[in-house]
Write a protein that holds these residues in place. Structure first.
Motif, PDB file in Angstrom:
ATOM      1  N   UNK A   1      37.391  42.789  42.384  1.00  0.00           N
ATOM      2  CA  UNK A   1      36.341  41.977  43.011  1.00  0.00           C
ATOM      3  C   UNK A   1      36.951  40.693  43.566  1.00  0.00           C
ATOM      4  N   UNK A   2      37.870  40.102  42.823  1.00  0.00           N
ATOM      5  CA  UNK A   2      38.502  38.851  43.260  1.00  0.00           C
ATOM      6  C   UNK A   2      39.972  38.869  42.881  1.00  0.00           C
ATOM      7  N   UNK A   3      40.796  38.352  43.774  1.00  0.00           N
ATOM      8  CA  UNK A   3      42.219  38.185  43.524  1.00  0.00           C
ATOM      9  C   UNK A   3      42.535  36.702  43.639  1.00  0.00           C
ATOM     10  N   UNK A   4      43.188  36.161  42.647  1.00  0.00           N
ATOM     11  CA  UNK A   4      43.644  34.774  42.700  1.00  0.00           C
ATOM     12  C   UNK A   4      45.170  34.770  42.772  1.00  0.00           C
TER      13      UNK A   4
ATOM     14  N   UNK B   1      34.428  37.515  47.180  1.00  0.00           N
ATOM     15  CA  UNK B   1      34.842  37.192  45.814  1.00  0.00           C
ATOM     16  C   UNK B   1      36.154  36.447  45.748  1.00  0.00           C
ATOM     17  N   UNK B   2      36.996  36.624  46.770  1.00  0.00           N
ATOM     18  CA  UNK B   2      38.321  35.991  46.764  1.00  0.00           C
ATOM     19  C   UNK B   2      38.375  34.702  47.575  1.00  0.00           C
ATOM     20  N   UNK B   3      37.247  34.270  48.108  1.00  0.00           N
ATOM     21  CA  UNK B   3      37.237  33.017  48.870  1.00  0.00           C
ATOM     22  C   UNK B   3      37.677  31.871  47.963  1.00  0.00           C
ATOM     23  N   UNK B   4      38.575  31.068  48.449  1.00  0.00           N
ATOM     24  CA  UNK B   4      39.083  29.957  47.661  1.00  0.00           C
ATOM     25  C   UNK B   4      40.287  30.312  46.826  1.00  0.00           C
ATOM     26  N   UNK B   5      40.602  31.617  46.727  1.00  0.00           N
ATOM     27  CA  UNK B   5      41.736  32.056  45.919  1.00  0.00           C
ATOM     28  C   UNK B   5      42.902  32.561  46.776  1.00  0.00           C
TER      29      UNK B   5
END
Length: 246
Positions: free
Chosen positions: A184-187, A217-221
């Motif tokens: 969902x998200x990658x940082x 979900x990955x916005x900002x990361x």
């Protein structure tokens, strides 16, 4: 063996750019509504009276429902503060019949599953578990979701995130044909960089690597530089073969 499947490489838009376009679309929609409101100004009195009457009737109906009080108050406040928006949202999602078909389907599936799980749950509740964490997780699944916890399966449970990450890295290093990962998200932080090194090394040995993630979900990361640098590392290591796609 290198994977020589040729695939069209499409540029991946930056998530921020997509959000900017979405914001422009919302702004245009708001301007359109504002312009439309000006055009309907001549009928403002009739519209106001109709909206007030409909708002009163809907809030009265909600007040008379035999449901949770907090649920009723939330809808009433929303409708009274923002009549048009509140009524629209309520008519779409708030009515009990709005999602009746979906509820019936879920209800039928849950009834079938509970019948199937009932005897298994009785057996599983009596079984001992090796540690408190596993026992608590199993009880949560059994008591809250109605699903029994099985053993002798291909699923390995990790109660600690660090242990799960190490097991994931070990599995990735042993990949010989393909690696498909979905998040969902990658940082772009230390944990991902460890995985990144392994994925690039596997791609260099002809392993097909695909990573799927949610832009929002990955916005900002992560950003577009992250994607470009990843592709550059993977493809330069793999030579002329297209063994990875991101």
């Amino acid at each position: 063996m290198n994977n020589t499947t040729e695939e069209k490489r499409e540029a991946i838009p930056n998530s921020v750019s997509r959000m900017l376009l979405a914001g422009i679309g919302v702004l245009l929609q708001v301007l359109w509504i504002f312009w439309l409101a000006l055009k309907l100004n001549d009928y403002s009195t009739a519209i106001q009276v109709s909206t007030s009457v409909l708002t009163f009737l809907i809030t009265l109906r909600i007040y008379g429902l035999h449901i949770n009080s907090a649920y009723k108050i939330s809808w009433i406040i929303l409708i009274l503060l923002f009549p048009i928006f509140g009524l629209t949202i309520y008519l779409l999602f708030g009515r009990s019949g709005a999602v009746s078909v979906m509820r019936r389907r879920f209800g039928a599936n849950m009834t079938m599953l509970r019948r199937y799980h009932a005897p298994i749950l009785q057996q599983r509740r009596a079984l001992p578990y090796p540690d408190r964490i596993t026992r608590n997780h199993a009880r949560y699944l059994q008591d809250r979701a109605g699903y029994p916890a099985y053993d002798n399966t291909d699923v390995t449970f990790y109660g600690d995130t660090c242990e799960a990450l190490e097991a994931q890295k070990t599995a990735l290093r042993s990949a010989e044909k393909f690696i498909f990962m979905e998040y969902h998200a990658i940082e772009d932080a230390s944990a991902w960089q460890e995985l990144e090194d392994i994925l690039a090394e596997r791609a260099a040995h002809g392993v097909e690597v695909r990573v799927f993630y949610d832009d929002v979900g990955s916005i900002g990361f992560i950003n577009s530089k992250f994607v470009k640098s990843w592709r550059g590392a993977a493809y330069s290591a793999a030579g002329s073969t297209r063994s990875s796609r991101f």
